[in-house]
Design an enzyme around this catalytic site. Sequence first.
Site, PDB file in Angstrom:
ATOM      1  N   THR A 240     -21.602 -30.484  50.452  1.00  0.00           N
ATOM      2  CA  THR A 240     -21.263 -29.113  50.860  1.00  0.00           C
ATOM      3  C   THR A 240     -19.869 -28.736  50.361  1.00  0.00           C
ATOM      4  O   THR A 240     -19.666 -27.634  49.849  1.00  0.00           O
ATOM      5  CB  THR A 240     -21.335 -28.948  52.389  1.00  0.00           C
ATOM      6  OG1 THR A 240     -20.513 -29.955  52.974  1.00  0.00           O
ATOM      7  CG2 THR A 240     -22.746 -29.089  52.900  1.00  0.00           C
TER       8      THR A 240
ATOM      9  N   VAL B 150      -6.827 -32.940  56.677  1.00  0.00           N
ATOM     10  CA  VAL B 150      -6.489 -32.623  58.066  1.00  0.00           C
ATOM     11  C   VAL B 150      -6.695 -31.137  58.311  1.00  0.00           C
ATOM     12  O   VAL B 150      -6.165 -30.307  57.571  1.00  0.00           O
ATOM     13  CB  VAL B 150      -5.014 -32.980  58.387  1.00  0.00           C
ATOM     14  CG1 VAL B 150      -4.703 -32.650  59.845  1.00  0.00           C
ATOM     15  CG2 VAL B 150      -4.738 -34.447  58.115  1.00  0.00           C
TER      16      VAL B 150
ATOM     17  N   GLY C 258      -9.075 -28.816  57.998  1.00  0.00           N
ATOM     18  CA  GLY C 258      -9.621 -28.101  56.841  1.00  0.00           C
ATOM     19  C   GLY C 258      -8.955 -26.800  56.425  1.00  0.00           C
ATOM     20  O   GLY C 258      -8.265 -26.748  55.415  1.00  0.00           O
TER      21      GLY C 258
ATOM     22  N   ILE D  66      -6.532 -24.999  57.742  1.00  0.00           N
ATOM     23  CA  ILE D  66      -5.143 -24.703  58.118  1.00  0.00           C
ATOM     24  C   ILE D  66      -4.217 -25.432  57.154  1.00  0.00           C
ATOM     25  O   ILE D  66      -4.292 -26.655  57.057  1.00  0.00           O
ATOM     26  CB  ILE D  66      -4.839 -25.176  59.557  1.00  0.00           C
ATOM     27  CG1 ILE D  66      -5.924 -24.713  60.531  1.00  0.00           C
ATOM     28  CG2 ILE D  66      -3.472 -24.699  59.997  1.00  0.00           C
ATOM     29  CD1 ILE D  66      -5.780 -25.303  61.930  1.00  0.00           C
TER      30      ILE D  66
ATOM     31  N   GLU E  94     -22.637 -35.788  64.124  1.00  0.00           N
ATOM     32  CA  GLU E  94     -23.471 -36.632  63.273  1.00  0.00           C
ATOM     33  C   GLU E  94     -24.440 -37.458  64.118  1.00  0.00           C
ATOM     34  O   GLU E  94     -24.272 -37.610  65.324  1.00  0.00           O
ATOM     35  CB  GLU E  94     -22.578 -37.582  62.473  1.00  0.00           C
ATOM     36  CG  GLU E  94     -21.415 -36.846  61.837  1.00  0.00           C
ATOM     37  CD  GLU E  94     -21.078 -37.370  60.468  1.00  0.00           C
ATOM     38  OE1 GLU E  94     -21.879 -38.112  59.871  1.00  0.00           O
ATOM     39  OE2 GLU E  94     -19.999 -37.010  59.979  1.00  0.00           O
TER      40      GLU E  94
ATOM     41  N   LYS F 164      -6.314 -38.455  61.384  1.00  0.00           N
ATOM     42  CA  LYS F 164      -5.581 -37.227  61.043  1.00  0.00           C
ATOM     43  C   LYS F 164      -4.175 -37.262  61.646  1.00  0.00           C
ATOM     44  O   LYS F 164      -3.211 -36.823  61.014  1.00  0.00           O
ATOM     45  CB  LYS F 164      -6.360 -36.021  61.540  1.00  0.00           C
ATOM     46  CG  LYS F 164      -7.663 -35.824  60.763  1.00  0.00           C
ATOM     47  CD  LYS F 164      -8.579 -34.835  61.452  1.00  0.00           C
ATOM     48  CE  LYS F 164      -9.866 -34.632  60.677  1.00  0.00           C
ATOM     49  NZ  LYS F 164     -10.864 -33.890  61.481  1.00  0.00           N
TER      50      LYS F 164
ATOM     51  N   GLY G 297     -15.920 -27.238  57.778  1.00  0.00           N
ATOM     52  CA  GLY G 297     -16.824 -26.251  57.192  1.00  0.00           C
ATOM     53  C   GLY G 297     -16.676 -26.262  55.697  1.00  0.00           C
ATOM     54  O   GLY G 297     -15.597 -26.512  55.171  1.00  0.00           O
TER      55      GLY G 297
END
Lengths: 428, 428
Positions: free
Chosen positions: B13, B132, B134, B136, B190, B205, B302
């Site tokens: 993705t 870390v 995504g 931001i 998951e 993270k 995402g």
Amino acid sequence: MKPIKVGLLGLGTVGTGVVRIVENHQDDLKNQIGSAIEIEKIVVSNVNKARNISVAASKLTDDAWEVIRHPEIDVIIEVMGGTTATKEYIVEALKLGKHVVTANKDLMALYGGELLEIAQQHGSDIYYEASVAGGIPILRTLVDGFSSDRITKIMGIVNGTTNYILTKMTQEGASYADVLKEAQQLGYAEADPTSDVEGLDAARKMVILARLGFHTSVDLQDVSVQGISNVTKEDIQYAKRLGYQLKLLGIAQCDENQISVSVQPTMVKNSHPIASVNGVFNAVLVTGEAVGETMFYGAGAGELPTATSVVADLVAVSKNMKLGISGKRINSAFKQTVLKTDDQISSKYFLLLEVADRAGVLAQITQELAKYEISLESVLQQANPSSNTAEIIVITHDASKAAIQSLLDRFKGMDVIHQVKSVYRVEG
Amino acid sequence: MKPIKVGLLGLGTVGTGVVRIVENHQDDLKNQIGSAIEIEKIVVSNVNKARNISVAASKLTDDAWEVIRHPEIDVIIEVMGGTTATKEYIVEALKLGKHVVTANKDLMALYGGELLEIAQQHGSDIYYEASVAGGIPILRTLVDGFSSDRITKIMGIVNGTTNYILTKMTQEGASYADVLKEAQQLGYAEADPTSDVEGLDAARKMVILARLGFHTSVDLQDVSVQGISNVTKEDIQYAKRLGYQLKLLGIAQCDENQISVSVQPTMVKNSHPIASVNGVFNAVLVTGEAVGETMFYGAGAGELPTATSVVADLVAVSKNMKLGISGKRINSAFKQTVLKTDDQISSKYFLLLEVADRAGVLAQITQELAKYEISLESVLQQANPSSNTAEIIVITHDASKAAIQSLLDRFKGMDVIHQVKSVYRVEG
């Protein structure tokens, strides 16, 4: 390693903060840059004035030109404010190949494009993070963090004074005049508060944000500005009852390269992240096509947050010097500014009307809305028997600014509408 | 201008998002970098698989080494995950002078220090913003935005899956098991959710954030980790009643160069800005000595937010190439890591005890607290007549982790305490 030498223009609260941070963080700064930083000269208006900070008398001067033209000074930090003499100083410094860090939003909003061009021509850097939302590193975030996205909206609480006033009015049910007076006593508002309360300060910051975010050269006169001086206790009470907070928002939007920038008091739904930004805090919400909504929150002003931003820029400029890449920032204003017309700008609106308290008035009003194709989200009517009037609150769905303006013009000719008491944009 | 050529490892993705963004934003990217970006080769496990995106067959390969060693490829983007083969690929790419952009938090948490060192030795860049939070841009903010401040605390909701689960449990009064099942069906969790729900993903993270924020080389084994799998409906209901939200927080603190990093479910006061971060959103709160509290909020994961971060890094790496400053990022891990001991880590705590419902029990408990010098912020006792037991909730003032541990050990030996049902850290 040769130290980086700095000339500081101004030793007010921010200038004092800069001196303190550079002194206290010598080691950290040196570790990051690879050279020490030395504040070589400081320009003040009165070299003999008593100060909160001890500075060697030999560093102080009242002659800005001496500092601008000082052959050993690499970087000029400008925290004195003003736009006339200050502009001359900065232009000359850039032409001499010196790098400039400024916290001066007025200067950057008025002359930013010109100064960036001069800097580029002379291989100089000009950085101005502290000019918007003091403690929030929003400008570098727009440039670097969003480099791969298309920013469609920038919405912010970018003026701490007005946010303080609106927060107090909301929390204490106090009037605008009373809270303003208190804010002036506490030093949160200036003796002449015009620039803050009429939205001009916010407008300047929105110009800087819109330029960087949308890659255009939007100007101050392109911004539609309305301040908070007409906000009433009643407006705030209605907002609360309906689940909104009244905030002075700067809103910049860009769709298919057409831009609008405005500053106005806005009803923000309680569930919206910007609704809970209170007091002197600032927040900037950036919407990217891919990233969605992001928000950056922090202190908008204050000696230390602003000085910290200035010194962060000094670190960036110093690293560029060490790396030999000064003045190589790629100019990002590569798109032509095309402003939206009022019929292309749309949002929800809140209207507060005083009307005659008799049957059929609401029907007349909703018919008028329908004529202008403005649909309703909610309506509230409340009678005021003592004066034989009623208040009607309308919250519309998205409507164009032009349609709302036509509607308001139409309302003026209707006998049953005594007055339009308030009109606010609505977000969320 | 010669285009910048990219080898992409992985076309899941995020990889698909990267291809889409690079295609859709060609002009904007070229304007910023001064060169076009071309995705030259893409490594996939099965070149014949049907895909959501049309890619020329000639670009696909199942041989990662071919791409790593491709003489014309300048930048490797790694979005395939894993830490074994992936590490070998990245090490080789860096040694060949290629620049690397990765979204791989596991890799960076485990081998970040080593990889950064190899990159520096070979004049290569390695960027990892997407590893870390995504969407931001928090890593570049820590490095550049806070360069002149001293960061004392980094606190974040950095795992979207657990925040989704806790938000649902809070809003719907549902059980952990039910919400987890729903999250799995929706693809938010998951099939094997261990890494998320036991806090390991968040811990990785936090390691990355703490390293950059505190300029140290803190390791994964230095993090105290507790997940959310033992959080009960009852805990969440008590939190709500007392005005708190239960959140899985990563908390990293640095005082006078002594560090602690932990991940645990934490009660956050409703008025705290991080309390209203719900669903799959992430937020990182950074406290600077000078700047005070700032918060950065946005989508944590995402396809598009993560891919956007990856491409922003690609822009940064490409600009560095054009400017001739690749691999010159000044290494910021210049401080030795000294971990705090449990008696140096303090916070407020929430304790939920099941006790015998008889006179004097509360007095006994508060005496024990006093012995360990733990003072009380509030106490709530609630009888459960059917079982002849009572529940006691204690919220303490700041207490050391060691003192709380001793107190809990002591509780085990007290007959009147049937069980310690829950212990949570409290913020705000």
